[in-house]
Enzyme design. Structure first.
Site, PDB file in Angstrom:
ATOM      1  N   TYR A 195      -1.478  -0.869  10.447  1.00 47.89           N
ATOM      2  CA  TYR A 195      -1.981  -1.376   9.161  1.00 47.89           C
ATOM      3  C   TYR A 195      -0.542  -0.968   8.058  1.00 47.89           C
ATOM      4  O   TYR A 195      -0.269  -1.707   7.393  1.00 47.89           O
ATOM      5  CB  TYR A 195      -3.121  -0.639   8.615  1.00 47.89           C
ATOM      6  CG  TYR A 195      -3.411  -0.767   6.923  1.00 47.89           C
ATOM      7  CD1 TYR A 195      -4.029  -2.032   6.706  1.00 47.89           C
ATOM      8  CD2 TYR A 195      -3.187   0.461   6.089  1.00 47.89           C
ATOM      9  CE1 TYR A 195      -4.149  -2.097   5.066  1.00 47.89           C
ATOM     10  CE2 TYR A 195      -3.373  -0.011   4.940  1.00 47.89           C
ATOM     11  CZ  TYR A 195      -4.085  -1.099   4.307  1.00 47.89           C
ATOM     12  OH  TYR A 195      -4.324  -1.241   2.940  1.00 47.89           O
ATOM     13  N   SER A 200       0.741  -1.049   0.035  1.00 46.88           N
ATOM     14  CA  SER A 200       0.128   0.017   0.040  1.00 46.88           C
ATOM     15  C   SER A 200       0.835   1.407   0.087  1.00 46.88           C
ATOM     16  O   SER A 200       1.967   1.209   0.534  1.00 46.88           O
ATOM     17  CB  SER A 200      -0.973   0.083   1.433  1.00 46.88           C
ATOM     18  OG  SER A 200      -1.511   1.259   1.219  1.00 46.88           O
TER      19      SER A 200
END
Length: 255
Positions: free
Chosen positions: A160, A146
């Site tokens: 995350y 990401s």
């Protein structure tokens, strides 16, 4: 460029919607036989498989919790049995922010959930497919990281972001470990991708507008933007590429 994956078997985790669905459909359009994996959204998995079948492709739906080691092993065994051969392409797409929470408010339970769904799943699904790929003498593993791995993510997404950063590093290590067996490992790092459960759940409309305003290409991405890169990595066009990461973010982050 005509990507040809005819005869290949692909397992795409978390492919009941969003980016995973787009990747599964793209691989099938290139000729691959696809295992559509889901955790709880069976209807979404059926829809993904339906698109593939209606276009003349082959798809099998399998359910598993990819944070559970026994279920991972069963998933891979069933995937190999589904088409009578080992997995050629693994896309570790399953992942989730789970919940926005600052480090100051972080609990061990939430920490473990975030790490397990993003990093642990990638480690152990990969581990389970390696023997079959070694037996074939080749394979392509594509991990989803990401933009958050580079910039720390938005508010309350520190763990995350850390898990996605770990995936970048893990992929480089795996690329070295598996290269002698002609198994390539690469990473895709999406930025702001619309039409996904992630942003419909965790990003406000104001946040979306602010994010797009900072993207040089002046739009949000769509799942198909990611799918095309996955197909490239899975193909012979990428036969001399391993340990690499492609950033798909419209120029929001440039290495």
């Amino acid at each position: 460029m005509n990507v040809n994956l005819t005869g290949k078997v692909a397992l795409v985790t978390g492919s009941s919607g969003g980016i995973g669905r787009a990747i599964a459909i793209e691989l099938a359009e290139c000729g691959a036989k696809v295992i559509v994996h889901y955790l709880s959204n069976r209807d979404g998995a059926e829809e993904t498989a339906g698109v593939i079948r209606n276009a003349g492709g082959e798809a099998v739906i399998l359910q598993a919790d990819v944070t559970d080691l026994e279920q991972i092993q069963t998933l891979v065994e069933q995937s190999e049995a589904a088409f009578g051969t080992g997995i050629d392409i693994l896309v570790n797409n399953a992942g989730n922010l789970v919940e926005r929470r600052s480090i100051e408010e972080m609990t061990m339970d939430l920490y473990k959930k975030v790490i397990d769904v993003n990093l642990t799943s990638t480690v152990f699904v990969t581990k389970a497919v390696i023997p079959g790929m070694k037996a074939k003498g080749e394979g392509s593993i594509i991990n989803l990281s990401s933009l958050a791995a580079h910039n720390g993510g938005g508010p309350g997404s520190g763990i995350y972001a850390a898990s996605k950063g770990a995936i970048l590093t893990l992929s480089k290590s795996l690329a070295k470990e598996l290269a002698p067996h002609n198994i390539r490992v690469n990473t895709i790092s999406p930025g702001f991708i619309e039409e996904t459960k992630f942003h419909s759940t965790f990003t406000s409309e104001a946040g979306k507008k602010a994010t797009i305003a900072g993207i040089p290409l002046a739009r949000g991405g769509v799942p198909q933007d990611v799918a095309g890169v996955a197909a490239f990595f899975a193909s012979s066009y990428a036969s001399f590429i391993t340990g690499e990461s492609v950033e798909i973010n419209g120029g929001a982050f440039m290495r």
